[in-house]
Design an enzyme around this catalytic site. Structure first.
Site: not given
Lengths: 402, 89
Positions: A162, A294, A305, A326, A331, A390
């Site tokens: 990501c 994010h 976050e 998003k 995403h 990730f």
């Protein structure tokens, strides 16, 4: 030090087939998330996503080209063409040996993998299309952009899940700073909204079946999207000398690793990336007016976050705006940071902050101004764009008003 | 049937937790056994495969979805119910 500016932007994503359409949707707070229209959708338990709609590949590419272009490559080529047109650069003519392309993608040609596996496993065929390998490889999009525009400098692809796009754009900026190129096309592309691509994500149990509601107390997961955005990054004097319109300055970039968990985010790792981007840009925390989060809409990301932002910004965390687009475009995985940079440029150039839509209830663990549901007018001097992947890889870009 | 389901659930949890079945008490929570979120997701996958059922579980909202994971006994009971519902047993 050599400075890096943005002189062109292009995109195709669920919100629109151009930058202007995309920004209009963000201003309106329009979500492109809806029922998935793909083969075998009935066998999925997650049946929503943000697809690029009304897209007919044959309107843009010849049959020969489409034999070589996976959907993620098509998106990258269309975004790059729009960005270069805006930049006014003479490519494919000119000093193209001093220009390159770095694109992020997590999955590469996922649709090509999917179709080829179907052919040999499901349909029992013993033959696949001869171009399967050059279609599916992660660097196919960057390769075709390089070929289409005769870019002969450094080019490669980046795959950090990501954070792929943010790593790609950060590295492109560093290469211009370091004198390895004058112009870099940078961004990312992803197209994994096919049966296998969604099935894989379903298994992880982090997907919402209703909507992407970042920072909202009732959020229940992420929603996948697809698409691309590509930018023209250019050395400042190079852009100024030719009289190019400058959209924003890429002021700083930082990347960190959590070294902790393959999927769970780390507050400390994210905070170090945020602080690192500020330091690299020479910006004080108080100069940041907006952060494109994010903001995946998972329980873990949004909580972590917000805590990281609070750690880095202190009291200013309560004054800055932070939103997750998003909620509108989904995403885009390896392409997401690139599309989200459009919201950052809109904030700097137009003074419009894209909202977090689908927001219904405050979460005490996300106590920031998330610009809920409605876009807001505000003048900002500098912004950050977050990506936390990730693998525990964090990449934060800092942009400043041109 | 019910005892078989319960036994199999305990075996799946034991394998994920790298423990002997005898070390797992019904009142243990997944956390008590050292199961993190990934191990829990993998346990539920193993349960779905073993019994041929769909388990409504979202890692973002583990308390929702009508599948009680507060203890191993609760998980076993929820699996028994899902097997009965989904197999029409």
């Amino acid at each position: 030090m050599r400075r890096v500016v943005i002189t062109g932007a292009g995109t195709i994503n669920p919100l629109g087939h151009s930058v202007s359409e995309t920004l209009a949707a963000m201003r309106a707070g329009r979500s492109a998330i809806g029922p998935l229209e793909i083969r075998d959708a009935g066998r999925l338990s997650v049946r929503i996503g943000a697809q690029v709609r009304d897209y007919v590949a044959e309107e843009h590419f010849s049959r020969q080209q489409l034999g070589l272009y996976d959907r993620f490559t098509q998106f990258a080529l269309l975004a790059a063409a729009e960005a270069l047109a805006q930049s006014g650069l003479p490519f494919p003519d000119g000093r193209t040996e001093r220009a390159g392309v770095v694109l992020g993608t997590a999955g590469g040609g996922v649709g090509t993998w999917d179709e080829s596996y179907r052919a040999v496993y499901e349909e029992g065929r013993n033959r696949v299309h001869p171009f399967v390998v050059p279609r599916l490889m992660n660097n196919a999009a960057a390769g075709h952009v390089s070929m289409r525009w005769n870019l002969k400098g450094p080019s490669f692809s980046v795959a950090t899940a990501c954070a792929s796009s943010n790593h790609a754009m950060g590295l492109a900026a560093q290469m211009i700073r370091a004198g390895q190129a004058e112009v870099m096309l940078a961004g990312g592309s992803e197209a994994m909204l096919c049966f296998g691509g969604i099935k894989a994500w379903e298994g992880l149990r982090v997907m919402s079946r209703q909507a992407c509601r970042p920072f909202s107390a009732d959020r229940d997961g992420m929603v996948q999207g697809e698409g691309a955005a590509v930018f023209v990054f250019e050395e400042y004097e190079h852009a100024r000398t030719r009289g190019a319109e400058i959209l924003a300055e890429v002021a700083g970039f930082a990347m960190t690793s959590d070294a902790a968990d393959i999927v769970m985010p780390s507050r400390e790792g994210a905070a170090r990336a945020l602080a690192g981007a500020l330091a690299d840009a020479g910006l004080a925390p108080e100069q940041i007016g907006y952060i494109n989060a994010h903001g995946t809409g998972t329980a873990a990301n949004d909580r972590t976050e917000c805590a990281a932002v609070a750690d880095v910004f202190g009291a200013h965390a309560g004054r800055l705006m932070i939103s997750s687009t998003k909620s509108m475009h989904g995403h885009l995985i390896g392409g997401t940071g690139a599309v989200e940079l459009l919201a950052c440029i809109m904030a700097l150039r137009e003074g419009v902050i894209a909202p977090t839509v689908g927001y219904r209830a405050p979460d005490p663990e996300c106590p920031l101004d998330v610009v809920p549901n409605t876009a807001r007018e505000a003048r900002v001097e500098a912004v950050l764009s977050n990506a936390f992947a990730f693998g525990g890889f964090n990449a934060v870009l800092a942009l400043r008003r041109a | 049937m019910s005892d078989d389901i319960r036994k199999k659930v305990f075996e799946i949890i034991a394998e994920q937790a790298v423990l002997e079945v005898s070390e797992i008490a019904p009142e243990h929570s997944p956390q008590d056994l050292g199961l993190d979120s990934l191990a829990l997701v993998e346990s539920i996958f193993a349960i779905e495969e073993a019994f041929g059922i769909e388990v409504p579980f979202n890692a973002n909202a583990p308390q929702q979805g009508d599948f009680d994971i507060s203890s191993i006994a609760a998980i076993a009971a929820a699996v028994e119910r899902l097997v009965a519902e989904q197999r029409g047993a």
